[in-house]
Design an enzyme around this catalytic site. Structure first.
Site, PDB file in Angstrom:
ATOM      1  N   ASP A  44      70.646  22.222   0.090  1.00  0.00           N
ATOM      2  CA  ASP A  44      71.942  21.810   0.627  1.00  0.00           C
ATOM      3  C   ASP A  44      72.930  22.986   0.647  1.00  0.00           C
ATOM      4  O   ASP A  44      72.855  23.879  -0.199  1.00  0.00           O
ATOM      5  CB  ASP A  44      72.492  20.659  -0.240  1.00  0.00           C
ATOM      6  CG  ASP A  44      73.584  19.881   0.474  1.00  0.00           C
ATOM      7  OD1 ASP A  44      73.745  20.044   1.702  1.00  0.00           O
ATOM      8  OD2 ASP A  44      74.286  19.109  -0.213  1.00  0.00           O
ATOM      9  N   ASN A  91      70.487  12.129   8.358  1.00  0.00           N
ATOM     10  CA  ASN A  91      70.909  13.337   9.088  1.00  0.00           C
ATOM     11  C   ASN A  91      70.939  13.140  10.610  1.00  0.00           C
ATOM     12  O   ASN A  91      71.519  13.950  11.332  1.00  0.00           O
ATOM     13  CB  ASN A  91      70.040  14.545   8.719  1.00  0.00           C
ATOM     14  CG  ASN A  91      70.307  15.063   7.315  1.00  0.00           C
ATOM     15  OD1 ASN A  91      69.418  15.538   6.629  1.00  0.00           O
ATOM     16  ND2 ASN A  91      71.567  14.992   6.854  1.00  0.00           N
TER      17      ASN A  91
HETATM   18  C1  IPE Z   1      70.723  15.922   1.768  1.00  0.00           C
HETATM   19  O1  IPE Z   1      71.733  16.722   2.230  1.00  0.00           O
HETATM   20  C2  IPE Z   1      69.582  15.896   2.723  1.00  0.00           C
HETATM   21  C3  IPE Z   1      68.868  17.168   2.869  1.00  0.00           C
HETATM   22  C4  IPE Z   1      69.057  18.256   2.194  1.00  0.00           C
HETATM   23  C5  IPE Z   1      67.827  17.139   3.843  1.00  0.00           C
HETATM   24  P1  IPE Z   1      72.985  16.112   3.000  1.00  0.00           P
HETATM   25  O2  IPE Z   1      73.931  17.218   3.197  1.00  0.00           O
HETATM   26  O3  IPE Z   1      72.541  15.396   4.212  1.00  0.00           O
HETATM   27  O4  IPE Z   1      73.531  15.042   1.956  1.00  0.00           O
HETATM   28  P2  IPE Z   1      74.972  14.393   1.769  1.00  0.00           P
HETATM   29  O5  IPE Z   1      75.371  13.843   3.108  1.00  0.00           O
HETATM   30  O6  IPE Z   1      75.907  15.458   1.318  1.00  0.00           O
HETATM   31  O7  IPE Z   1      74.773  13.355   0.733  1.00  0.00           O
HETATM   32  C1  IPE Z   2      71.390  21.290   4.219  1.00  0.00           C
HETATM   33  O1  IPE Z   2      72.594  21.884   4.493  1.00  0.00           O
HETATM   34  C2  IPE Z   2      70.493  21.153   5.416  1.00  0.00           C
HETATM   35  C3  IPE Z   2      70.330  19.787   5.908  1.00  0.00           C
HETATM   36  C4  IPE Z   2      70.737  18.705   5.350  1.00  0.00           C
HETATM   37  C5  IPE Z   2      69.633  19.646   7.170  1.00  0.00           C
HETATM   38  P1  IPE Z   2      73.794  21.088   5.125  1.00  0.00           P
HETATM   39  O2  IPE Z   2      73.651  21.162   6.610  1.00  0.00           O
HETATM   40  O3  IPE Z   2      73.883  19.715   4.587  1.00  0.00           O
HETATM   41  O4  IPE Z   2      75.043  21.955   4.677  1.00  0.00           O
HETATM   42  P2  IPE Z   2      76.438  21.410   4.153  1.00  0.00           P
HETATM   43  O5  IPE Z   2      76.154  20.455   3.048  1.00  0.00           O
HETATM   44  O6  IPE Z   2      77.095  20.748   5.307  1.00  0.00           O
HETATM   45  O7  IPE Z   2      77.152  22.634   3.697  1.00  0.00           O
HETATM   46 MG    MG Z   3      74.856  18.911   3.017  1.00  0.00          MG
END
Ligand code: IPE
Ligand code: IPE
Ligand code: MG
Length: 225
Positions: free
Chosen positions: A13, A61
């Site tokens: 993340d 997502n």
């Molecule tokens: C969790 O990250 C899912 C993945 C890393 C694939 P998100 O960024 O989607 O989670 P939330 O929305 O902060 O809970």
């Molecule tokens: C994790 O990084 C990747 C996925 C969930 C696909 P994020 O895209 O959630 O990055 P933040 O949390 O918005 O910084």
């Molecule tokens: Mg995220």
């Protein structure tokens, strides 16, 4: 006795925030983030860890912008290449996809299956790649199937997508968020959890090594006094 580290799992993340802080698009963060994965796999092999998992795309997502979702799907597709298959084979990496076919194109599913097929005999490390996965949907599907099953010897677990995924010893979530976000609950029964503040594109072997050290320093009690 030293804790046994058989399975390390990552909720990768922070890609978006990493890019934002550099005035770049979120997709740039995903591009950088993907480079971290091979380094972590290589380091895990050196540490003799047998199972690794990466949460890459959740069922939630899909709620992101169409352009970001399209980018992530393309990024996966691009990495299912012959070149990466031969890298996986060189290192003995068996790649197993955990996720739903729903909403993915037939051609992408075919490529994922091909990648799995081509690496299935490798036995240095299993890498479970969670893409289009959510525990809630996993349970709902399993419940549906068990209801329809005529075989009374079958269990709910037999229908889980993760039925063959070992229990997670150490779960590391980067970016400082302190939640599970619908990840693999059934494998998290007794996991040690580290909420690592580093954003995923900045994560590296040194931080991983410190996280592993912390894991070994913890006392796992499993309910015993
Ligand atoms: C969790 O990250 C899912 C993945 C890393 C694939 P998100 O960024 O989607 O989670 P939330 O929305 O902060 O809970
Ligand atoms: C994790 O990084 C990747 C996925 C969930 C696909 P994020 O895209 O959630 O990055 P933040 O949390 O918005 O910084
Ligand atoms: Mg995220």
């Amino acid at each position: 006795m030293k804790n046994k580290l058989n399975h390390v799992s990552f909720i990768m993340d922070g890609n978006g925030r990493w890019a934002k802080s550099r005035n770049k698009s979120r997709t740039y963060g995903h591009l950088q983030g993907i480079n971290v994965i091979p380094k972590i796999i290589e380091y895990s092999i050196k540490q003799k860890i047998n199972n690794l998992s990466f949460f890459a795309f959740s069922t939630e997502n899909w709620n992101r912008s169409k352009s970001e979702v399209t980018f992530l799907l393309k990024l996966l597709e691009k990495n299912l290449s012959k070149k990466i298959i031969s890298k996986a084979n060189e290192f003995g990496i068996k790649v197993i996809w955990i996720g739903f076919e729903k909403n993915l194109s037939k051609s992408l599913i075919k490529k994922i299956n091909f990648f799995e097929e081509q690496t299935k005999n490798n036995n240095t490390i299993n890498v479970y790649f969670y893409f289009n996965y959510g525990f809630k949907d996993e349970c709902e599907c399993a419940l549906e199937k068990i209801k329809l099953s005529k075989n009374s010897n079958e269990h709910f677990e037999d229908y889980l997508l993760t039925k063959d995924v070992p229990q997670i010893d150490l779960l590391i979530r980067t970016s400082g968020e302190k939640r599970i976000s619908n990840f693999s609950f059934y494998q998290l029964l007794y996991s040690e959890i580290i909420f690592e503040p580093t954003l995923w594109p900045d994560y590296n072997e040194d931080i991983y090594s410190k996280n592993i050290e912390e894991f070994y320093s913890r006392k796992r009690r499993y309910g015993k006094a």
